[in-house]
Design a protein around this motif. Structure first.
Motif, short mmCIF file in Angstrom:
data_model
loop_
_atom_site.label_atom_id
_atom_site.label_comp_id
_atom_site.label_asym_id
_atom_site.label_seq_id
_atom_site.Cartn_x
_atom_site.Cartn_y
_atom_site.Cartn_z
N UNK A 76 -25.00 -25.02 -14.07
CA UNK A 76 -23.87 -24.09 -14.08
C UNK A 76 -22.57 -24.89 -14.05
N UNK A 77 -21.65 -24.55 -14.96
CA UNK A 77 -20.31 -25.15 -14.97
C UNK A 77 -19.31 -24.01 -15.00
N UNK A 78 -18.58 -23.84 -13.89
CA UNK A 78 -17.64 -22.73 -13.78
C UNK A 78 -16.41 -23.13 -12.98
N UNK B 218 -31.43 -25.67 -18.86
CA UNK B 218 -30.54 -24.71 -19.50
C UNK B 218 -29.20 -24.80 -18.78
N UNK B 219 -28.12 -24.44 -19.48
CA UNK B 219 -26.80 -24.42 -18.86
C UNK B 219 -26.16 -23.06 -19.12
N UNK B 220 -25.59 -22.47 -18.07
CA UNK B 220 -24.75 -21.29 -18.17
C UNK B 220 -23.36 -21.69 -17.70
N UNK B 221 -22.33 -21.38 -18.49
CA UNK B 221 -21.01 -21.77 -18.02
C UNK B 221 -19.92 -21.66 -19.05
N UNK C 210 -27.81 -23.44 -24.17
CA UNK C 210 -26.53 -23.10 -23.55
C UNK C 210 -26.25 -21.61 -23.69
N UNK C 211 -25.83 -20.99 -22.57
CA UNK C 211 -25.42 -19.58 -22.54
C UNK C 211 -23.95 -19.49 -22.15
#
Length: 407
Positions: free
Chosen positions: A35-37, A101-104, A125-126
């Motif tokens: 997660x990148x936020x 997987x990455x969400x961000x 990626x999402x």
């Protein structure tokens, strides 16, 4: 200037990790979700609830036994609303943490800062945020609304409500605002109207006095404001203080997406017209159940907003594809997603569009009233037809472009 979030985000920083299972209970072979936020800085009103929603979804999955018999571990980084950190943390997630997987990403610039890193390192990626549309990349899935889903519905309705044809647009000065302004002009003209002025504002601009004077001189029937962030929230306050709010109606493609309507007073916010896929005020059994689960994890559900719910859907969409594929391997999960997976939840049904990797969603036309978004009309299952016009990943699976859709 940043948002005054005391009314709707009090204490969320301390609760951000509440739904995360202790590392001690995670299996040694845990599936890693990156997660990148922006959970601090000027965009944290968007990022904190997104982070909370992501962790709530992961906690639900882990509580039900995880995926493929394995627990899910969140590996997260706070970019502090600093665009340079997106690239740094994207490299770290893919090369060092080796997440599955990455969400961000929140702003479109943040998405583009990390998208190529994800693609190069073959990490799915999402991107779970409304945006200007046009991204065509088999390695990314976009859950957020595009202009053809949102602005195409909002603009003609707002013009009808305003009872006139002349529109003035005030937009954020980066690609989302610039492209959305062009879509607004298209939809205004299709509705038989005219855009009599368009102004763009850097994200740190907070003084709109001169702009309000310009709008008064132009005398439009409707103002549409794709403004972004805490500084731009000042416009809505200054508009009301100038006495213009009761003279010229307002619509926005962004106000309320991060619960800004809860920060404004009723005198400042009431009557603003918006269109989103989610509102806390949706009166459905699914939304009531979701808010109960949120409250059990975090307390008061006041922080919930559109981007948080879209992130929640993103995690569950990925998880459903993993279960269907029987694998966390990128190509297998992508193929499962491309079967048109649907997930039901607090905003209704989200369905993956295989051609574009965007989502088909319900859109609600709403008016702000006393810190709530009152649903006036629901438009069922609107597809991302703008991006469909330029992107066909079935025919061109190697495409890697953000198209500027010809308007």
């Amino acid at each position: 200037m940043t948002l005054n979030r005391r009314n709707f985000l009090a204490g969320t920083a301390a609760m951000t990790g509440a739904a995360m299972l202790p590392k001690a209970v995670l299996a040694a072979d845990a599936i890693k979700l990156g997660s990148i936020l922006d959970t601090s800085g000027i965009f944290d009103a968007y990022g904190k609830p997104m982070d909370m929603a992501l962790r709530l979804a992961v906690n639900e999955l882990n509580g039900a036994g995880g995926l493929l018999g394995r627990q899910i571990e969140v590996v997260s980084y706070d970019t502090q609303s600093d665009m340079a950190l997106y690239s740094q943390y994207a490299q770290q997630l893919t090369r060092q943490d080796k997440v599955d997987v990455v969400h961000g990403g929140i702003l479109s610039a943040s998405r583009e800062a990390i998208r190529q890193t994800m693609r190069k390192n073959k990490t799915l990626y999402f991107y779970n945020v409304q945006y200007e549309g046009g991204v065509c990349d088999r390695n990314i899935f976009c859950n957020g609304l595009t202009p053809a889903q949102q602005a195409a519905a909002l603009v003609p309705w707002a013009l009808k409500e305003a009872g006139g044809k002349k529109v003035y647009t005030l937009a954020a000065d980066y690609n989302y605002g610039q492209i959305t302004a062009r879509w607004i002009q298209k939809f205004v003209e299709e509705a038989g109207g005219e855009v009599v002025g368009t102004d763009f504002f850097p994200l740190d601009v907070a003084d709109f006095g001169a702009t309000i004077a310009k709008v008064q001189t132009a005398a439009p029937d409707l103002v549409i404001a794709p403004l972004v962030g805490g500084a731009h929230l000042s416009f809505f306050r200054q508009w009301a203080a100038s006495g213009m709010k009761d003279k010229i109606p307002l619509a926005s493609t962004t106000m309320g997406v991060g619960n800004e309507h809860k920060v404004l007073t009723p005198e400042e916010g009431n009557g603003i017209m918006v269109a989103y896929s989610y509102s806390q005020d949706l009166e459905t059994a699914e939304n009531a159940s979701f808010k109960d689960r949120w409250t059990a994890a975090y307390g008061d559900p006041t922080a919930l907003h559109e981007l948080a719910v879209s992130t929640y859907y993103g995690v569950h969409t990925w998880a459903k594809a993993v279960a269907q594929a029987g694998s966390i391997e990128r190509d297998a999960v992508t193929a499962a997603l491309e079967t048109g997976i649907s997930v039901d939840g607090p905003a209704g049904k989200y369905t993956v569009d295989p051609k574009t990797h965007h989502a088909t969603v319900d859109v609600h036309l709403m008016k702000v009233q006393d810190h709530k978004m009152k649903v006036i009309e629901t438009l069922s299952q609107r597809p991302p037809i703008d991006t469909q016009a330029v992107c066909d990943l079935n025919a061109n699976p190697d495409d890697n472009t953000q198209y500027e859709i010809q308007i």
